[in-house]
Design an enzyme around this catalytic site. Structure first.
Site, PDB file in Angstrom:
ATOM      1  N   ARG A 124       2.632   9.518  -0.586  1.00 50.62           N
ATOM      2  CA  ARG A 124       2.664   8.953   0.768  1.00 50.62           C
ATOM      3  C   ARG A 124       4.097   8.670   1.191  1.00 50.62           C
ATOM      4  O   ARG A 124       4.875   8.113   0.419  1.00 50.62           O
ATOM      5  CB  ARG A 124       1.899   7.619   0.802  1.00 50.62           C
ATOM      6  CG  ARG A 124       0.437   7.758   0.616  1.00 50.62           C
ATOM      7  CD  ARG A 124      -0.353   6.585   1.158  1.00 50.62           C
ATOM      8  NE  ARG A 124       0.230   5.263   1.097  1.00 50.62           N
ATOM      9  CZ  ARG A 124      -0.328   4.194   1.636  1.00 50.62           C
ATOM     10  NH1 ARG A 124      -1.488   4.308   2.277  1.00 50.62           N
ATOM     11  NH2 ARG A 124       0.224   3.016   1.546  1.00 50.62           N
TER      12      ARG A 124
ATOM     13  N   THR B 299       5.424   6.404   7.263  1.00 54.49           N
ATOM     14  CA  THR B 299       4.257   6.881   8.028  1.00 54.49           C
ATOM     15  C   THR B 299       2.938   6.741   7.251  1.00 54.49           C
ATOM     16  O   THR B 299       1.860   6.813   7.835  1.00 54.49           O
ATOM     17  CB  THR B 299       4.405   8.377   8.373  1.00 54.49           C
ATOM     18  OG1 THR B 299       4.428   9.117   7.142  1.00 54.49           O
ATOM     19  CG2 THR B 299       5.673   8.631   9.159  1.00 54.49           C
TER      20      THR B 299
ATOM     21  N   ASP C  26       0.837  -1.647  -5.278  1.00 55.30           N
ATOM     22  CA  ASP C  26       1.070  -0.212  -5.486  1.00 55.30           C
ATOM     23  C   ASP C  26       0.627   0.153  -6.905  1.00 55.30           C
ATOM     24  O   ASP C  26       1.265  -0.227  -7.889  1.00 55.30           O
ATOM     25  CB  ASP C  26       2.557   0.094  -5.281  1.00 55.30           C
ATOM     26  CG  ASP C  26       2.808   1.598  -5.292  1.00 55.30           C
ATOM     27  OD1 ASP C  26       2.418   2.260  -6.285  1.00 55.30           O
ATOM     28  OD2 ASP C  26       3.378   2.113  -4.322  1.00 55.30           O
TER      29      ASP C  26
ATOM     30  N   ASP D 265       3.169   2.103  -9.194  1.00 58.84           N
ATOM     31  CA  ASP D 265       4.280   1.259  -9.638  1.00 58.84           C
ATOM     32  C   ASP D 265       3.821   0.310 -10.740  1.00 58.84           C
ATOM     33  O   ASP D 265       4.543   0.084 -11.715  1.00 58.84           O
ATOM     34  CB  ASP D 265       4.827   0.440  -8.459  1.00 58.84           C
ATOM     35  CG  ASP D 265       5.695   1.275  -7.525  1.00 58.84           C
ATOM     36  OD1 ASP D 265       5.986   2.444  -7.866  1.00 58.84           O
ATOM     37  OD2 ASP D 265       6.072   0.759  -6.457  1.00 58.84           O
TER      38      ASP D 265
HETATM   39  C1  PRP Z   1      -1.084   6.053  -3.708  1.00 57.22           C
HETATM   40  C2  PRP Z   1      -2.426   6.161  -4.402  1.00 57.22           C
HETATM   41  C3  PRP Z   1      -3.104   7.240  -3.634  1.00 57.22           C
HETATM   42  C4  PRP Z   1      -2.580   7.041  -2.241  1.00 57.22           C
HETATM   43  C5  PRP Z   1      -3.654   6.409  -1.415  1.00 57.22           C
HETATM   44  O1  PRP Z   1      -0.246   7.070  -4.141  1.00 57.22           O
HETATM   45  O2  PRP Z   1      -2.323   6.456  -5.767  1.00 57.22           O
HETATM   46  O3  PRP Z   1      -2.817   8.541  -4.086  1.00 57.22           O
HETATM   47  O4  PRP Z   1      -1.442   6.178  -2.349  1.00 57.22           O
HETATM   48  O5  PRP Z   1      -3.235   6.257  -0.115  1.00 57.22           O
HETATM   49  P1  PRP Z   1      -3.934   6.982   1.125  1.00 57.22           P
HETATM   50  O6  PRP Z   1      -5.408   6.810   0.951  1.00 57.22           O
HETATM   51  O7  PRP Z   1      -3.385   6.216   2.288  1.00 57.22           O
HETATM   52  O8  PRP Z   1      -3.509   8.408   1.131  1.00 57.22           O
HETATM   53  P2  PRP Z   1       1.292   7.204  -3.691  1.00 57.22           P
HETATM   54  O9  PRP Z   1       1.413   8.094  -2.519  1.00 57.22           O
HETATM   55  O10 PRP Z   1       1.893   5.848  -3.551  1.00 57.22           O
HETATM   56  O11 PRP Z   1       1.930   7.991  -4.909  1.00 57.22           O
HETATM   57  P3  PRP Z   1       1.997   7.654  -6.479  1.00 57.22           P
HETATM   58  O12 PRP Z   1       0.621   7.853  -7.031  1.00 57.22           O
HETATM   59  O13 PRP Z   1       2.965   8.657  -6.971  1.00 57.22           O
HETATM   60  O14 PRP Z   1       2.474   6.242  -6.650  1.00 57.22           O
HETATM   61  N1  URA Z   2      -1.518   3.032  -2.503  1.00 57.36           N
HETATM   62  C1  URA Z   2      -1.481   2.014  -3.387  1.00 57.36           C
HETATM   63  O1  URA Z   2      -1.046   2.177  -4.535  1.00 57.36           O
HETATM   64  N2  URA Z   2      -1.935   0.813  -2.974  1.00 57.36           N
HETATM   65  C2  URA Z   2      -2.414   0.595  -1.744  1.00 57.36           C
HETATM   66  O2  URA Z   2      -2.836  -0.532  -1.429  1.00 57.36           O
HETATM   67  C3  URA Z   2      -2.438   1.674  -0.836  1.00 57.36           C
HETATM   68  C4  URA Z   2      -1.981   2.882  -1.246  1.00 57.36           C
END
Ligand code: PRP
Ligand code: URA
Length: 205
Positions: free
Chosen positions: A102, A106, A197, A200
């Site tokens: 993400r 945005t 997150d 993280d």
């Molecule tokens: C987080 C999570 C999902 C996404 C969900 O990933 O693990 O994949 O956000 O959000 P959405 O429903 O609004 O698309 P992120 O993009 O933070 O990446 P990461 O897994 O590498 O931390």
């Molecule tokens: N991705 C995350 O890891 N946490 C949230 O709450 C939303 C998106």
């Protein structure tokens, strides 16, 4: 169709996952535990067939899983934390990877990686801990369907009403398994009350 895991152990684990004082090592263990419960629930309808065996005392007919390899597709990176339980409990599993991230302003997911096994005719379990706006999940479901998956189930740990609606809009009738269905998204598209997150917290970044 949304299925919310209803089990005292799931409630216990999710509360510790939410707790901001939980450290990454414990967070990873809890992620494994809740994903195992979700994997069991999400595979409740898998086909089985009869098998004749002999116990040490007498012959009997039991049931075993019908040979049909499961495909688990984590959305990188956080989805990786949900894969191991599927590998541990199912004898025949293939794993594919979809990398989506993400944008911090945005909240729109950008694709950066995709490596999938043969999906034609197979049942795919897309795993991602957080279903927030639903953009990542809807994108991943489109990809696995384009590759020929006959059935795709979404498995997540925390979901939002907005995320479930987005998946339903783009992929009507998708079965979604979640351990917790939360209240709403905040202005930055994080789930409330949520757990922050996930990636993280899983990887200590
Ligand atoms: C987080 C999570 C999902 C996404 C969900 O990933 O693990 O994949 O956000 O959000 P959405 O429903 O609004 O698309 P992120 O993009 O933070 O990446 P990461 O897994 O590498 O931390
Ligand atoms: N991705 C995350 O890891 N946490 C949230 O709450 C939303 C998106």
């Amino acid at each position: 169709m949304l299925h919310v895991l209803n089990h005292p152990l799931a409630a216990h684990v999710i509360t510790h996952l939410r707790d901001k004082t939980t450290k990454p090592a414990t967070f990873r263990t809890l992620c494994y535990q809740i994903s195992l419960l979700l994997a069991v629930e999400a595979t409740r309808t898998l086909a089985t067939e009869e098998k004749s065996i002999e116990t040490p005392l007498e012959p009997m007919t039991g049931r075993v899983l019908t040979a049909q390899p499961l495909v688990v597709v984590p959305i990188l990176r956080a989805g990786l934390g949900m894969v191991q339980p599927f590998l541990d409990i199912f004898p025949d599993v293939s794993v594919g990877y979809i990398g989506l991230e993400r944008d911090h302003t945005t909240a729109i997911a950008r694709s950066y990686y995709c490596k999938l096994p043969q999906l034609a005719g197979r049942h795919v379990f897309v795993v991602d801990p957080m279903l927030a706006t639903g953009g990542s999940a809807a994108n991943a479901l489109s990809v696995v369907k384009q590759q020929g998956a006959v059935d795709a189930t979404l498995v997540c740990i925390v979901s939002s009403p907005e995320g479930v609606a987005e998946v339903e809009k783009h992929h009507p009738g998708t079965v979604i398994h979640t351990a917790a269905h939360d209240r709403e998204l905040n202005a930055k598209k994080y789930i409330l009350p949520g757990l922050g997150d996930f990636g993280d917290r899983l990887y200590g970044t």
